[in-house]
Scaffold this active site. Structure first.
Site, PDB file in Angstrom:
ATOM      1  CB  THR A 151      58.386  39.539   8.679  1.00 51.98           C
ATOM      2  OG1 THR A 151      58.154  40.844   7.976  1.00 51.98           O
ATOM      3  CG2 THR A 151      59.727  40.144   9.535  1.00 51.98           C
ATOM      4  NE  ARG A 179      56.915  48.671   2.479  1.00 44.68           N
ATOM      5  CZ  ARG A 179      56.560  47.431   3.063  1.00 44.68           C
ATOM      6  NH1 ARG A 179      57.779  46.622   3.424  1.00 44.68           N
ATOM      7  NH2 ARG A 179      55.570  47.116   3.703  1.00 44.68           N
ATOM      8  CB  ILE A 180      61.430  51.076   5.342  1.00 42.70           C
ATOM      9  CG1 ILE A 180      62.639  51.414   4.586  1.00 42.70           C
ATOM     10  CG2 ILE A 180      62.075  50.056   6.872  1.00 42.70           C
ATOM     11  CD1 ILE A 180      63.729  50.516   4.206  1.00 42.70           C
ATOM     12  CG  ASP A 182      56.272  45.676  10.748  1.00 46.26           C
ATOM     13  OD1 ASP A 182      55.982  45.209   9.491  1.00 46.26           O
ATOM     14  OD2 ASP A 182      56.288  44.988  11.592  1.00 46.26           O
ATOM     15  CB  THR A 202      54.788  38.702  10.281  1.00 50.49           C
ATOM     16  OG1 THR A 202      54.942  38.291   8.733  1.00 50.49           O
ATOM     17  CG2 THR A 202      53.665  37.679  10.732  1.00 50.49           C
ATOM     18  CG  LEU A 204      50.328  46.285   4.864  1.00 52.05           C
ATOM     19  CD1 LEU A 204      51.438  46.185   3.559  1.00 52.05           C
ATOM     20  CD2 LEU A 204      48.700  46.905   4.359  1.00 52.05           C
TER      21      LEU A 204
END
Length: 317
Positions: A151, A179-180, A182, A202, A204
Site C-alpha cells: 500500500t 476482499r478488503i 486495512d 502497509t 498484510l
C-alpha cells in the site's frame, strides 16, 4: 513553521518529492498528500496501487483508498472501487460528507462517475499478462495464489501546522472478489491528528487490522513518545502477541510523523520508505527489524535502486 512528509515504499518517492515542493511553497497538507498518492496511482509499473495494479482472482482491479484531515478528523474512504484512476481523490471528496463518507463496491464507483472523476480501464495489458501467468502457475504448480500487497500510505504536515493522511492500494494480488484490507480502515491503515501526528501502514491487511496500529502509534506520540519510540513500542510487541495468540503474523510496516516533522518507522521485513522535511531533502531509506524491538534504518544504495528499476520494468513472459 516546519513541514514534512513520509510515505511507504520506494514507489512513493516521486510523490514525496512533489509533496515536499508543495509544502515548501506553503501548500496545504491535504493537497500535498493527495498529489503524492496520485503520482503513485498513475504510474503503470507499480503493481499494487492504481493504474496497472494487479487484479483479484477474477481479473478485476478493485481498489481501496482513504483520506483523513488531521484538523477536523474528517475521514473519507472507498473500498472495492473499480475503473477509477485516482481512488484517493474520491476518498478525499467523500471526507466532506458527514453521512455516507465510506462507500464500497458499486456504490463507490457510481459516486465517482457521478462526480466526474477520471474513469479508465485499470487493468493494463502488462497487469493482465501477470495475472494470466499467475493463473497458469497455480494450475500447473499448485502454488499459493497470493503474492503482493503493498500500500502507499502517506502523512503530510504543512507550514500552518495542519496534517493529513492518505492511503491507496489495489490490495492483495489474486484476492477473492470483495476482499478488503486495512488500508481504508481508520485506526488500522491510517490515522492522523494535527495536534499530535499521524501514521500509516502497509503489509498484510488481515493481520494489521487485528492491532489498530496506526491509531496506537498516534496515541503513544500523544503520550510524549517520539515517532520512532511510538512505532517500535506499538509494532514489535504486537507482532509477538499475534504470533503467540494467533499462531503467525504477516508482513507489517508502519511510518509515522509528528506535528514537529519528526518521523519514525517500524517493520518486520525489509522495507523501503521515502521521507523529507524542512531540514532533510526527500530521500529513500531502508528499514529492517533490529535487536530488542528496535528498527535499523540505512540509506539505500545506487545498486539497489538500479536493481529495483530493472525488476519492476522487466518483460512479462
Amino acid at each position: 513553521m516546519t513541514y514534512g512528509t513520509i510515505a511507504t515504499w520506494r514507489m512513493a518517492h516521486d510523490g514525496v518529492v512533489k509533496a515536499s515542493k508543495l509544502l515548501k511553497a506553503q501548500g496545504a497538507a491535504g493537497d500535498a498528500v493527495e498529489a503524492l498518492i496520485n503520482t503513485v496511482e498513475a504510474y503503470p509499473y507499480y503493481k499494487s496501487v492504481g493504474y496497472g495494479g494487479l487484479p483479484n482472482e477474477q481479473g478485476v482491479v478493485e481498489m481501496d483508498a482513504a483520506f483523513m484531515d488531521g484538523d477536523s478528523l474528517a475521514i473519507g474512504a472507498v473500498a472495492g472501487i473499480q475503473n477509477v484512476k485516482h481512488a484517493v481523490s474520491v476518498a478525499r471528496k467523500l471526507s466532506d460528507q458527514h453521512f455516507n463518507s465510506f462507500r464500497v463496491g458499486q456504490g463507490a464507483t457510481q459516486y465517482a462517475m457521478q462526480n466526474d472523476f477520471e474513469i479508465v480501464n485499470m487493468l493494463t495489458p502488462r497487469a493482465r499478462k501477470i495475472w494470466q501467468k499467475r493463473l497458469k502457475e497455480i494450475r500447473e504448480k499448485n502454488l499459493n495464489p497470493y503474492n503482493g500487497h503493498d500500500t502507499v500510505g502517506a502523512i503530510t504536515l504543512d507550514q500552518k501546522g495542519s496534517m493529513a493522511a492518505g492511503t491507496s492500494t489495489s490490495g492483495l494480488f489474486m484476492k477473492k472478489a470483495g476482499r478488503i484490507g486495512d488500508s481504508p480502515l481508520s485506526g488500522s491503515g491510517f490515522y492522523v491528528d494535527s495536534e499530535i501526528g499521524g501514521a500509516a501502514a502497509t503489509g498484510l491487511g488481515e493481520d494489521i487490522m487485528k492491532g489498530c496500529l496506526s491509531y496506537e502509534i498516534v496515541r503513544l506520540m500523544g503520550d510524549g513518545k517520539t515517532p520512532q519510540e511510538a512505532c517500535d513500542q506499538a509494532v514489535y510487541p504486537f507482532i509477538e502477541k499475534l504470533k503467540k495468540r494467533y499462531g503467525k503474523a504477516g508482513e507489517f510496516s508502519l511510518v509515522a510523523m509528528n506535528h514537529k516533522g519528526e518521523w519514525g518507522v517500524a517493520t518486520n521485513v525489509e522495507f523501503t520508505f521515502s521521507v523529507g522535511n524542512e531540514n532533510e531533502q526527500p530521500q529513500i531509506l531502508m528499514a529492517n527489524p533490529g535487536p530488542n524491538e528496535t528498527t535499523v534504518i540505512e540509506p539505500i544504495t545506487q545498486e539497489w535502486l538500479d536493481a529495483y528499476e530493472k525488476r519492476i520494468k522487466a518483460p512479462v513472459d
